[in-house]
Design a protein around this motif. Structure first.
Motif, mmCIF file in Angstrom:
data_model
loop_
_atom_site.group_PDB
_atom_site.id
_atom_site.type_symbol
_atom_site.label_atom_id
_atom_site.label_comp_id
_atom_site.label_asym_id
_atom_site.label_seq_id
_atom_site.Cartn_x
_atom_site.Cartn_y
_atom_site.Cartn_z
ATOM 1 N N SER A 178 105.482 46.281 2.985
ATOM 2 C CA SER A 178 104.350 45.585 3.592
ATOM 3 C C SER A 178 103.662 44.693 2.556
ATOM 4 O O SER A 178 103.351 43.530 2.836
ATOM 5 N N GLN A 179 103.455 45.234 1.360
ATOM 6 C CA GLN A 179 102.846 44.462 0.278
ATOM 7 C C GLN A 179 103.667 43.229 -0.047
ATOM 8 O O GLN A 179 103.116 42.143 -0.243
ATOM 9 N N GLU A 237 102.513 47.053 9.647
ATOM 10 C CA GLU A 237 102.350 48.511 9.631
ATOM 11 C C GLU A 237 103.654 49.159 10.070
ATOM 12 O O GLU A 237 104.519 48.505 10.635
ATOM 13 N N SER A 242 107.284 50.856 4.928
ATOM 14 C CA SER A 242 106.883 51.278 3.589
ATOM 15 C C SER A 242 105.720 50.408 3.118
ATOM 16 O O SER A 242 105.736 49.189 3.304
ATOM 17 N N PRO A 243 104.714 51.018 2.485
ATOM 18 C CA PRO A 243 103.599 50.221 1.960
ATOM 19 C C PRO A 243 104.067 49.170 0.953
ATOM 20 O O PRO A 243 103.489 48.093 0.863
#
Length: 183
Positions: free
Chosen positions: A53-54, A46, A49-50
């Motif tokens: 993270s992905q 967390e 950036s998403p």
């Protein structure tokens, strides 16, 4: 938005300018890794950036799958990944100008002189990111493995991807403990 971008880049910590990240792994010597075949995610990265993270999650999933592990609703091992960033500075000082005089011993004995010179100091700010991956035995709730990768945060998304990949590759190279590293 700015902190999200710098966090994402930094996150990847993992690589500095084109260098490889510094990676460390540790494990519980009492853990029986041959009994682990499944895993589940307890905590995903967390604060970054998403997309980053992905990519971290996908990278870990791919490396565990390559070792024969499968993801399950309640696995033998719980996986937690964290990202942290830290701002650092370096100072570069350049000296210029004549260097006349000084103190010393010469033909006439001790002497002292004067000199004029100048110096310029430049401050360089940079971000160091660290990716931490922890594995816990799901039954005992005890930590069984930890991998960390740290480095200077890259400046572009492409370099972030390369840094994440390099850090995870080195981190999982000798995984599970006791296995021979891949060549």
């Amino acid at each position: 938005m700015k902190s999200s971008i710098s966090g994402a880049c930094a996150l990847v910590l993992l690589a500095g300018c084109a260098s490889t990240p510094t990676v460390h792994v540790d494990h519980d010597p009492q853990a029986n890794f041959s009994s682990y075949r499944t895993y589940s995610w307890l905590g995903k990265p967390e604060g970054v950036s998403p997309l980053v993270s992905q990519r971290i999650v996908e990278g870990i999933d791919a490396r565990l799958a390559a070792k024969g592990w499968t993801q399950a609703a309640e696995g033998d091992v719980a996986v937690v990944a964290h990202v942290s960033t830290e701002q650092k500075q370096t100072l570069d000082t350049m000296y210029s100008g004549p260097a006349y005089g000084g103190w010393g011993w010469g033909r006439a004995g001790w002497y002292g002189g004067m000199g004029m010179g100048s110096s310029t100091t430049t401050v360089h700010n940079y971000t160091v990111g660290t990716l931490i991956v922890d594995l816990f035995d799901a039954k005992t709730k005890q930590a069984v493995w930890r991998g960390t990768a740290s480095g200077t945060a890259p400046s572009s998304p492409e370099k972030v991807d390369v840094a994440v990949d390099a850090g995870l590759t080195e981190m999982f190279d000798g995984f599970p403990p006791g296995s021979a590293p891949a060549n």
